[in-house]
Design a protein around this motif. Structure first.
Motif, PDB file in Angstrom:
ATOM      1  N   LEU A  81       0.840  -1.221   0.038  1.00 53.35           N
ATOM      2  CA  LEU A  81      -0.071  -0.165  -0.080  1.00 53.35           C
ATOM      3  C   LEU A  81       0.746   1.169  -0.077  1.00 53.35           C
ATOM      4  CD1 LEU A  81      -2.936   1.450   0.085  1.00 53.35           C
ATOM      5  CD2 LEU A  81      -2.479   1.231   2.744  1.00 53.35           C
ATOM      6  N   VAL A  82       1.688   1.349   0.919  1.00 60.60           N
ATOM      7  CA  VAL A  82       2.696   2.639   0.945  1.00 60.60           C
ATOM      8  C   VAL A  82       3.460   2.670  -0.243  1.00 60.60           C
ATOM      9  CG1 VAL A  82       4.767   3.466   2.192  1.00 60.60           C
ATOM     10  CG2 VAL A  82       2.582   2.523   3.456  1.00 60.60           C
ATOM     11  N   GLY A  83       4.153   1.464  -0.610  1.00 64.06           N
ATOM     12  CA  GLY A  83       4.877   1.640  -1.936  1.00 64.06           C
ATOM     13  C   GLY A  83       4.116   2.154  -3.286  1.00 64.06           C
ATOM     14  N   PHE A  84       2.795   1.668  -3.150  1.00 61.83           N
ATOM     15  CA  PHE A  84       2.076   2.114  -4.319  1.00 61.83           C
ATOM     16  C   PHE A  84       1.624   3.708  -4.223  1.00 61.83           C
ATOM     17  CE2 PHE A  84      -2.165   3.226  -6.239  1.00 61.83           C
ATOM     18  CZ  PHE A  84      -1.768   2.619  -7.454  1.00 61.83           C
ATOM     19  N   ALA A  85       1.570   4.018  -2.932  1.00 62.71           N
ATOM     20  CA  ALA A  85       1.121   5.401  -2.655  1.00 62.71           C
ATOM     21  C   ALA A  85       2.528   6.327  -3.159  1.00 62.71           C
ATOM     22  CB  ALA A  85       0.896   5.597  -1.228  1.00 62.71           C
ATOM     23  N   VAL A  86       3.747   5.890  -2.970  1.00 65.32           N
ATOM     24  CA  VAL A  86       4.837   6.666  -3.100  1.00 65.32           C
ATOM     25  C   VAL A  86       5.043   6.848  -4.731  1.00 65.32           C
ATOM     26  CG1 VAL A  86       7.488   6.610  -3.081  1.00 65.32           C
ATOM     27  CG2 VAL A  86       6.156   6.083  -1.033  1.00 65.32           C
ATOM     28  N   PHE A  87       4.718   5.683  -5.427  1.00 65.26           N
ATOM     29  CA  PHE A  87       5.001   5.953  -6.985  1.00 65.26           C
ATOM     30  C   PHE A  87       3.576   6.451  -7.426  1.00 65.26           C
ATOM     31  CE2 PHE A  87       8.062   2.683  -6.152  1.00 65.26           C
ATOM     32  CZ  PHE A  87       9.290   3.076  -6.754  1.00 65.26           C
ATOM     33  N   LYS A  88       2.496   6.492  -6.803  1.00 69.72           N
ATOM     34  CA  LYS A  88       1.352   7.154  -7.391  1.00 69.72           C
ATOM     35  C   LYS A  88       1.550   8.716  -7.288  1.00 69.72           C
ATOM     36  CE  LYS A  88      -3.179   7.078  -8.194  1.00 69.72           C
ATOM     37  NZ  LYS A  88      -3.707   6.470  -9.586  1.00 69.72           N
ATOM     38  N   ALA A  89       2.265   9.035  -6.070  1.00 73.69           N
ATOM     39  CA  ALA A  89       2.792  10.583  -6.069  1.00 73.69           C
ATOM     40  C   ALA A  89       3.486  10.902  -7.120  1.00 73.69           C
ATOM     41  CB  ALA A  89       2.896  10.792  -4.742  1.00 73.69           C
TER      42      ALA A  89
END
Length: 751
Positions: A81-89
């Motif tokens: 979840l956090v990894g996806f959020a980082v790359f989403k940003a």
């Protein structure tokens, strides 16, 4: 050039290495492989770096909570979840989109980095050394500097990872064990990347042989989907299910369950992190808030009944799930509310209640240890029995099917039909089905280019064993042949642990370590340091193998490269050795380990077991209680097995008629019960409050939403479709908030 069918891809000449193709085989008969999605990057350094960074945060958090209460979490869902959020940003500046396979590598790296405090014995074995009496040490080094801590971590890091590679073929490819946390993580990643639920595509794939014993250990705890010392709860598993609003019929779309925006998710995570970190700072400067006497001063000062209003422990309770926390609370009530006063008032433990040696805390710890050993050993025994049964079935079916094929090759189809009937229940001859039976459990693996080469696996296993032998000898002066025995014993125990993990999400690493301690009491009698080291080796092997198998299950469902995951696991594990050793040195300088702030309760469990198997006497009058509780929790997995074998969905227990699924979910958990005994009540109470609070909020939201939707025209049929989706959405938000709570205090605790 390839042709796809049902998640598989037929690979042409130029798709695999030249030495793996026989030129004499027609293209239509060449191997068929499970698909690896080559349209996306399988291994990238950007995913590894983010995984290492987040894994480092998790490592500090796990070390803190492991030393405080024995709790370690994989955090695979949170990592994805956090990894996806980082790359989403960052997506507007990325040349290549961040895909599911990269997310698999990211979470594999993060998990490997996060779990070293347990795998390396930093929360149990190393603190136990410090509790040894001078006469028990015998001149052996037990205080390790940074370099020695790193060497110790490297000694335990590799052999479990290498050993997991050959287990993948049997457990994931052939038998398709579920590995609930790995499956949940795959579902979570699919949700994040807007992909179909990968478990749906797997339902029609061929399954291995099954028997009545297939759920022997699984029935014991399909209920709470925990893995010991790294608790993964029903809420976490259930939360990782996709939102289906886009798939609803047009007339029902107005009633669809809308997903929560990414801004809301990230803000919720950040706010929870800040709130929890603020409490950590407050508790550091005003210690009184870390132990509130909510039950009165007498219960607080005499019997250790306090409440620690820590948001991190509330978050742990949300992640663990309500059933786990209820049984943990039951253990706390029995241990600290009944057995502890009994032992003190009867004079069996006359010291201060919180004293490990003379007080009732040390007295009830033996009952906790008995419960853990009883449940772990019987669960491992059931897994071993199931494996033996399956091996017998495989051999029998293979022999029968090969005989049938031999008769087919001789043109004897009449007699072959008799074999077909005995094997398949059909009197119609089917050569293809016969060949499937002859393959017996075989299934399509990925293209060999994406597998870890066999020479790497076996060379690495041998080299890592030699490394372990050399380092243990150099640090603890334990003979190399004893360490070799410890590793060889750890490997079959790791197999049982992986199988239990695949079926129940429970990796009984503590029980596995205790089995090794029992064996080494005979190999190295009186050597308590050697006994602890042997237990640590067994625990490390099972822990590392189990972590990688969960990740490999995730990757298999998402068509990721096993080789990329293996490399990520190795990078994360090695990196974490140096991070964990540094964090341990840091905490050891600021706090006393074990001490008031970081009591390291599992260290006392390890040490008591080492002393027991080496002839130390039990405390007075504890033996009858050990016997009773051990018998009860030996019976629990067996009764669960018998219930699971029943075909009826409704189980009658006296006046109660219960659904089998409900009974399984709430079935008593020995591990949770034991944790409730060896942890002081202040931690358990807050975990229970978190779990109960999350369940209550969920019910309130569901009730309000039901009333709202029925009032605007939705009928019960539509609501019955939407309610599970709403519950999963709420559960996902609860996991996000809980993760912020856990990470906040674990990361911002002053040190």
């Amino acid at each position: 050039m390839t042709t796809k069918a049902n998640n598989y891809v037929r690979v042409s000449y130029d798709s695999i290495p030249p030495d793996s193709v026989d030129d004499d085989i027609p293209e239509s008969q060449r191997p068929t492989y499970h698909r690896v999605d080559t349209t996306q990057a399988q291994f990238t350094w950007r995913a590894v770096i983010v995984g290492l960074l987040f894994g480092t945060v998790l490592c500090f958090s796990n070390l803190w909570f492991g030393l405080q209460s024995g709790w370690i979490s994989m955090m695979s869902l949170q990592s994805s979840l956090v990894g996806f959020a980082v790359f989403k940003a960052l997506e507007h500046i990325l040349d290549i989109p961040f895909g599911p396979a990269e997310n698999v590598v990211l979470q594999s790296t993060a998990v490997a980095t996060a779990t070293m405090p347990l795998a390396g014995g930093f929360v149990g074995i190393l603190p136990a050394f410090k509790l040894l009496e001078p006469e028990e040490i015998g001149g052996t080094r037990t205080e390790l500097n940074y370099g020695q801590l790193c060497a110790w971590g490297l000694a335990l890091t590799f052999f479990g990872v290498f050993f997991a590679i050959p287990l993948r073929k049997q457990t994931i490819i052939r038998e398709k064990l579920k590995f609930p946390s790995g499956t949940a993580t795959a579902q979570m990643i699919s949700v994040l990347h807007n992909r179909p639920d990968p478990t749906m595509a797997q339902e029609d794939e061929p399954r291995g042989q099954s028997s009545a014993m297939d759920t022997a250990a699984g029935s014991h705890n399909s209920l709470t989907r925990r893995r010991e010392d790294a608790n993964i709860a029903d809420g976490a598993v259930d939360s990782a299910i996709t939102d289906y609003s886009d798939h609803q019929p047009d007339e029902n779309r107005q009633f669809a369950v809308d997903d929560v925006s990414w801004v809301t998710k990230l803000v919720s995570l950040f706010v929870a992190f800040i709130l929890s970190g603020t409490y950590a700072l407050l508790a550091h400067f005003f210690p009184i808030v870390s132990a509130l006497p909510v039950f009165g001063n007498r219960l607080s000062k005499v019997w250790a009944w306090n409440l620690t209003p820590s948001l991190s422990y509330a978050g742990q309770g949300i992640i663990m799930g309500l059933p786990t926390c209820i049984w943990m609370l039951a253990g706390s009530v029995v241990g600290w509310g009944i057995l502890s006063p009994l032992a003190k008032n009867m004079g069996w433990a006359p010291g201060k209640v919180s004293d490990w040696k003379a007080g009732s805390r040390g007295w009830i710890l033996w009952i906790s240890l008995a419960v853990m050993i009883a449940e772990s050993v019987i669960s491992l025994g059931l897994v071993a029995a199931k494996e033996a049964r399956n091996a017998y079935v495989r051999v029998r079916h293979t022999i029968s099917a090969r005989r049938q094929l031999d008769r087919v090759s001789d043109g004897d189809t009449d007699n072959t039909a008799n074999y077909q009937t005995s094997l398949t229940g059909s009197n119609e001859f089917d050569l293809d089905q016969t060949k499937d039976l002859a393959e017996d459990y075989t299934d399509m693996d990925v293209d060999p280019r994406f597998l870890v080469p066999g020479w790497v696996t076996w060379t690495g296993l041998a080299a890592s064993t030699l490394l372990c032998m050399g380092i243990v000898y150099a640090i603890f002066d334990i003979p190399m042949y004893d360490t070799l025995i410890a590793v060889l014993l750890a490997l079959p125990l790791a197999v049982l642990g992986v199988r239990a993990l695949g079926e129940t999400d429970l990796n009984p690493v503590s029980g596995i370590g205790k089995v090794s301690q029992v064996v080494f009491a005979g190999i190295m009698p009186g050597n308590l340091v050697g006994n602890l080291v042997a237990g640590g080796i067994a625990e490390a092997g099972a822990q590392q193998a189990g972590d990688l198998m969960q990740d490999l299950k995730t990757g298999h469902l998402l068509n990721a490269s096993p080789r990329a995951q293996f490399v990520a696991q190795m990078i994360g594990s090695v990196f974490s050795v140096f991070i964990t050793a540094g964090a341990y040195i840091l905490y050891n300088k600021v706090y006393t380990i074990p001490g008031p702030e970081l009591p390291a309760p599992t260290a006392q469990v390890w040490l008591d077991m080492a002393r027991l198997v080496n002839g130390h006497p039990l405390p007075p009058h504890v033996w009858p209680f050990i016997t009773v509780f051990a018998v009860v929790f030996i019976a629990m997995p067996i009764v669960a097995l018998l219930i699971n074998r029943k075909k009826e969905d409704i189980i009658v227990l006296g006046p109660l008629n219960l659904r089998k699924s409900t009974l399984q979910r709430w079935w008593p958990s020995g591990i949770a019960f034991a944790i409730g005994i060896y942890n002081t009540p202040n931690f358990t109470l807050m975990r229970a409050i978190g779990a109960i609070g999350a369940a209550g909020v969920t019910e309130v939201i569901v009730a309000r939403e039901k009333k709202k939707r029925l009032s605007i025209g939705a009928d019960n049929r539509i609501w019955n479709q939407q309610e599970p989706l709403l519950r999963r959405k709420v559960a996902m938000m609860a996991i996000i908030v809980a993760s912020g709570f856990v990470l906040g205090e674990g990361s911002l605790e002053p040190n």
